[in-house]
Every structure is written in structure tokens, then in C-alpha cells.
Motif scaffolding. Structure first.
Motif, PDB file in Angstrom:
ATOM      1  N   GLN A  18       0.839  -1.255  -0.117  1.00 34.08           N
ATOM      2  CA  GLN A  18      -0.014  -0.070   0.056  1.00 34.08           C
ATOM      3  C   GLN A  18       0.692   0.988   0.010  1.00 34.08           C
ATOM      4  N   TYR A  24      -4.544  -0.797  -3.132  1.00 37.51           N
ATOM      5  CA  TYR A  24      -4.400  -2.309  -2.777  1.00 37.51           C
ATOM      6  C   TYR A  24      -5.020  -2.618  -1.606  1.00 37.51           C
ATOM      7  N   CYS A  25      -6.142  -3.369  -1.615  1.00 34.06           N
ATOM      8  CA  CYS A  25      -7.019  -4.023  -0.453  1.00 34.06           C
ATOM      9  C   CYS A  25      -7.366  -5.211  -0.858  1.00 34.06           C
TER      10      CYS A  25
END
Length: 388
Positions: A18, A24-25
Motif C-alpha cells: 500500500q 491495494y486492498c
């Protein structure tokens, strides 16, 4: 690898990725936003590096050029926070072209305060829930330090909710800058180092170097900028005066207006968010507004939104009543103060008259009541605290 270690390593990997890709998850942004509020120590690391970098001055030393550059960059980038991230991306208080919007976003990226869409999303959310449980950085709900710095280290506040900034998310270039929000800060830090190295070679009389400019122009200036901006979250709902009756505890502060180039007129802003100017009246200093006016002369921005006359009249009415009330309190205090001066004098004259009469008359038994009353009148008592 033990089972308990896997989630920790997975979370560490997510946090590291991240730092490069803010979108980005792995489990989805909504799940992240549902996590409880707490400090994520991995998220603290960039702030620790930023603050520790300031101590590099021990090895690099200083020069007038480097120190003044840090000051100039503080104000130039504070203008980017207040005039660009806040008054443009968050509230659209003026207009620009698509290319101008991109340039403003890059300028805002040098502040190292995440991307323009993330910033706008959180600020709009703040206005929707100001000083209630959903407000991510209310000092009344979460306390001073959480509102100042803690909230930004919480995982739940990390993702950008693009559904709340649809007007901005339709521009791919803005989404790129927001997603890879480390790119501009890295380029800015590299440019500071490069500037210092170039000056060391071509203008040695200035006494600066690449590492010195990196420390002063990037680390010191950016750290000061972060805390200056955070003062609005942590202090603008605690210190100052309230002109308008808003649903939150926003306040106007001249000191914060100087530190943050006009953002200290926070109660004004919460009363009417769409105005380009936060200092609603001519005597309220708003350097960001003055800078935006100068920028408008280049043709890059236009279409400033003014404060409605009805809002100005409301503020003047509130100030008038406050002035009348203050004058009444002052008059009351003045009359009481005058009585405090007159009464002891009158008492002394009365006592003197009594004593003169007693000098000719036969001595009478002492009357303690006279002395007691005289003492109570001649000894000043602490004033009662005026009503706010």
C-alpha cells in the motif's frame, strides 16, 4: 510457519504494498473501513521516518539558503493544502481546466498528504459528520492526539471511497495520482537533493549540499507542514470564537489563520463551505485567498464563489449583539469598579466625622460593629467572573 504468524505477515505485506499502491486492498476497501479505530504501527513507520529525517541536520548542518528554502516551501505547500486540496478538490470553490486541475493535483502531491481524491473524500466526510461519532478526527469524540495524528495511522481511514468523489474519480490522471500517491513525494524529495547538489557545484558560496537541501527542503519543511495542517483538525474545534451557530464546535482563530494561511476562520467555513474565501470580512486575513486571486490573473483558475450577503448579514448581526453584550458587561464592571473606589472613601469620611464628634464628647464604650463594617467596606474583594 506458525498459524498466528501468518495474519501478521499478511498484514505487513499489505501495508508495504500500500505504500506503493494505495488502492491495494486484498479483502476489499469496505471491510477495511469497518475495522475498529486503532493505531496500525506499520502505518506509523512513514511518519516516524519523516520525523527522524529532521535529525539529519546534525550531520548536514545548515545554511541560510537551506533554512529559508524550508520556510518558503512550507508556505508554498501550505497554499497547496488550503487552496488546492481543500478549496478546490474538496469544495470546488473555483474552476479550472482539466490540464490546470492536473497541475494543481501535482502541486498538492508535494505536500506528502496522500492523494487529492483521498484528501477530498475525507474532508467531505468530515463536513457530513463534523464532531459526531463518524467524524474521523474530531477532538471532542476521539481526543486531541487522535485528531492531530492518530486518525491517519488507522487502517480504516486508509482507503479512498471513490463513490464519495465521483466528480473527481472520472479523471484517470487524478485516480493515478491518488492511487500511486508516493510518486510525487519521491520526485519532490529527489528534486531537493538534486537542487542542493547543483548549488554545491555551481554556487558554492551558498554553502549548501544535496543532503542538506534534502533535510531542510523535504524532511523539516514537510514535518512542519504536516503539523501545521493537523492543527486545523485538532485545534480549530477547540480554540477561538464562534460567530455562527453551526451544528459542530468549529471556531475562528486568528493564530491558526496565520499558521495555515486563512484556514483558521474555521467557523466561517463550516457556516458556508462553498466560498473561495474563508476570511469572510476584509479584516480577517486570508493569505490563501490572496494567492488564489494572484493565480487567477494568469488564467489558470477562475469562477470564484462569493459569500452570500445573507450569510454576511447573519455574521454582522451576531457580532453586533456580541459587541453590545460585551459593552454591557464592561459597563457593569466599570460601575462596580467605581463604587469600589467611592465606597471606601465615603466610609473613611464617615469614620472621620464620628471620631471628630467623639473627641469632644465623653468617651463611649467601643462599638465593634463600626470597625467590622468599615473593614468589610475598605478591603477589596475578588471580582466575580464575568459571564461568557
Amino acid at each position: 510457519m506458525s498459524a498466528p504468524a501468518r495474519p501478521l505477515l499478511s498484514r505487513l505485506k499489505t501495508a508495504v504494498v500500500q505504500w506503493i499502491d494505495a488502492d491495494y486492498c486484498p479483502d476489499g476497501p469496505e471491510k477495511m473501513r469497518q475495522e475498529p479505530d486503532k493505531v496500525d504501527w506499520v502505518r506509523v513507520m512513514p511518519f516516524a521516518v519523516l520525523h527522524l529525517g529532521c535529525f539529519g541536520v546534525i550531520w548536514t548542518g545548515w545554511s541560510p539558503f537551506a533554512a529559508w528554502s524550508a520556510v518558503a516551501l512550507y508556505f508554498l505547500r501550505m497554499f497547496a493544502v488550503t487552496g488546492i486540496y481543500h478549496r478546490y478538490f474538496s469544495h470546488k470553490t473555483y474552476s479550472t481546466s482539466r490540464f490546470g486541475q492536473f497541475l494543481l493535483a501535482v502541486w498538492g502531491g508535494t505536500t506528502v498528504q496522500r492523494g487529492p481524491l483521498w484528501w477530498a473524500y475525507h474532508h467531505r466526510h468530515h463536513h457530513q459528520h463534523s464532531d459526531d461519532e463518524e467524524d474521523a478526527h474530531s477532538p471532542h469524540v476521539h481526543g486531541f492526539w487522535w485528531s492531530h495524528i492518530g486518525w491517519i495511522t488507522s487502517r480504516r481511514n486508509f482507503p479512498t471511497d471513490y463513490s464519495k468523489v465521483k466528480d473527481l474519480a472520472k479523471f484517470p490522471e487524478l485516480v493515478f495520482l491518488n492511487r500511486f500517491d508516493i510518486v510525487v513525494p519521491l520526485l519532490f524529495a529527489a528534486s531537493m537533493f538534486g537542487l542542493g547538489a547543483a548549488l554545491e557545484r555551481f554556487a558554492p558560496g551558498l554553502g549548501t549540499t544535496g543532503p542538506q537541501m534534502l533535510v531542510w527542503g523535504f524532511f523539516i519543511s514537510t514535518t512542519a507542514l504536516f503539523h501545521g495542517t493537523s492543527c486545523i483538525n485538532s485545534m480549530a474545534h477547540l480554540m477561538g470564537r464562534r460567530r455562527f451557530k453551526t451544528t459542530d464546535d468549529s471556531r475562528n482563530s486568528f493564530i491558526l489563520a496565520i499558521i495555515c494561511l486563512g484556514e483558521g476562520w474555521h467557523n466561517n467555513h463550516h457556516r458556508y463551505q462553498s466560498s473561495t474565501r474563508n476570511g469572510f470580512y476584509w479584516w480577517e486575513i486570508d493569505p490563501t485567498y490572496y494567492g488564489l486571486k494572484l493565480l487567477s490573473w494568469t488564467g489558470l483558475i477562475w469562477g470564484f464563489k462569493a459569500v452570500p450577503q445573507s450569510v454576511l448579514a447573519e455574521g454582522e448581526h451576531a457580532d453586533h449583539h456580541r459587541t453590545v453584550e460585551a459593552a454591557a458587561r464592561s459597563e457593569h464592571v466599570h460601575v462596580r469598579s467605581s463604587l469600589k473606589k467611592v465606597v471606601p472613601t465615603a466610609t473613611a469620611l464617615a469614620v472621620g466625622t464620628i471620631q471628630a464628634a467623639q473627641a469632644e464628647a465623653p468617651k463611649q464604650p467601643e462599638r465593634p460593629g463600626i470597625h467590622k463594617d468599615t473593614t468589610e467596606l475598605t478591603v477589596d474583594k475578588p471580582d466575580a467572573k464575568p459571564a461568557n
